[in-house]
Design a protein around this motif. Structure first.
Motif, PDB file in Angstrom:
ATOM      1  N   THR A   1       0.873  -1.091  -0.013  1.00  9.68           N
ATOM      2  CA  THR A   1       0.023   0.054  -0.037  1.00  9.68           C
ATOM      3  C   THR A   1       0.940   1.084   0.033  1.00  9.68           C
ATOM      4  O   THR A   1       1.745   1.228   1.018  1.00  9.68           O
TER       5      THR A   1
ATOM      6  N   LEU B   1       1.062   5.062   0.165  1.00 17.79           N
ATOM      7  CA  LEU B   1       0.613   6.440   0.762  1.00 17.79           C
ATOM      8  C   LEU B   1       1.403   7.696   0.391  1.00 17.79           C
ATOM      9  O   LEU B   1       2.717   7.750   0.419  1.00 17.79           O
TER      10      LEU B   1
ATOM     11  N   LYS C   1       0.974  12.064   1.272  1.00 14.60           N
ATOM     12  CA  LYS C   1       0.469  13.303   1.718  1.00 14.60           C
ATOM     13  C   LYS C   1       0.346  14.237   0.715  1.00 14.60           C
ATOM     14  O   LYS C   1       1.392  14.861   0.564  1.00 14.60           O
TER      15      LYS C   1
ATOM     16  N   GLN D   1     -10.732  12.805  -4.770  1.00 15.56           N
ATOM     17  CA  GLN D   1     -11.287  12.789  -3.384  1.00 15.56           C
ATOM     18  C   GLN D   1     -11.900  11.523  -2.923  1.00 15.56           C
ATOM     19  O   GLN D   1     -11.679  11.274  -1.653  1.00 15.56           O
ATOM     20  N   ASN D   2     -12.016  10.595  -3.898  1.00 13.12           N
ATOM     21  CA  ASN D   2     -12.614   9.482  -3.307  1.00 13.12           C
ATOM     22  C   ASN D   2     -11.536   8.443  -3.177  1.00 13.12           C
ATOM     23  O   ASN D   2     -11.709   7.394  -2.290  1.00 13.12           O
ATOM     24  N   ARG D   3     -10.143   8.688  -3.521  1.00 15.98           N
ATOM     25  CA  ARG D   3      -9.025   7.938  -3.142  1.00 15.98           C
ATOM     26  C   ARG D   3      -8.164   8.400  -1.793  1.00 15.98           C
ATOM     27  O   ARG D   3      -7.544   7.839  -1.132  1.00 15.98           O
ATOM     28  N   ILE D   4      -8.666   9.811  -1.449  1.00 21.68           N
ATOM     29  CA  ILE D   4      -8.018  10.226  -0.389  1.00 21.68           C
ATOM     30  C   ILE D   4      -8.818  10.398   0.872  1.00 21.68           C
ATOM     31  O   ILE D   4     -10.087  10.533   0.997  1.00 21.68           O
ATOM     32  N   ASN D   5      -8.041   9.768   1.778  1.00 20.02           N
ATOM     33  CA  ASN D   5      -8.782   9.362   3.246  1.00 20.02           C
ATOM     34  C   ASN D   5      -8.891  10.704   4.121  1.00 20.02           C
ATOM     35  O   ASN D   5      -8.374  11.897   3.649  1.00 20.02           O
ATOM     36  N   ALA D   6      -9.385  10.429   5.413  1.00 18.95           N
ATOM     37  CA  ALA D   6      -9.730  11.681   6.078  1.00 18.95           C
ATOM     38  C   ALA D   6      -8.591  12.224   6.737  1.00 18.95           C
ATOM     39  O   ALA D   6      -8.524  13.626   6.804  1.00 18.95           O
ATOM     40  N   ASP D   7      -7.340  11.755   6.687  1.00 19.64           N
ATOM     41  CA  ASP D   7      -6.034  12.374   7.245  1.00 19.64           C
ATOM     42  C   ASP D   7      -5.497  12.956   6.119  1.00 19.64           C
ATOM     43  O   ASP D   7      -4.264  13.212   6.141  1.00 19.64           O
TER      44      ASP D   7
END
Length: 130
Positions: free
Chosen positions: A31, A33, A35, A55-61
């Motif tokens: 995986t 990641l 930022k 935006q659908n691939r980016i998490n809350a963080d």
């Protein structure tokens, strides 16, 4: 295409699916990641575009993430993950050209009308006349 692979971080996990002992023992799934907000390779406008389109691939963080488990080796999966995330970000930065509205030319209009007239005459000739 900008190469921001130095900003990527990786996590490994066990792949799912067939593979026998290799799947049960070895962590081959990778995986990746990234930022988005902390990137130094992109300006603010590009970051905004990336965040909007992905935006659908980016998490809350605020991490853009992608998991790859296509290959049986961790290294190949890592390389594929880097390749895929670079490609996804490159596609997100693409801005399509605006369509410029055009009008049909006089010749095109006349040709359309002539075709309609010929078809109308052909159908008119099919009618039974007494």
């Amino acid at each position: 295409m900008k190469d921001f692979s130095k900003e990527l971080s990786f996590k490994t996990s066990r792949s799912s699916g067939a593979g026998g002992q290799n799947v049960n023992k070895v962590e081959t799934a990778v995986t990746v990641l990234w930022k988005v907000e902390e990137s130094v390779f992109f300006n603010e406008d590009e970051k905004f575009l990336i965040q909007n389109k992905l935006q659908n691939r980016i998490n809350a963080d605020g991490f853009l993430f992608l998991t790859v488990s296509e290959s049986r080796t961790q290294l190949m999966n890592k390389n594929k993950a880097i390749e895929k995330i670079l490609e996804i970000v490159d596609k997100a930065l693409f801005i399509p050209k605006k369509r410029q509205a055009t009008k049909p030319s006089k010749a095109q209009k006349q040709k359309r009308l002539d075709t309609k007239k010929k078809l109308s005459e052909k159908k008119e000739n099919r009618k039974f006349k007494y």
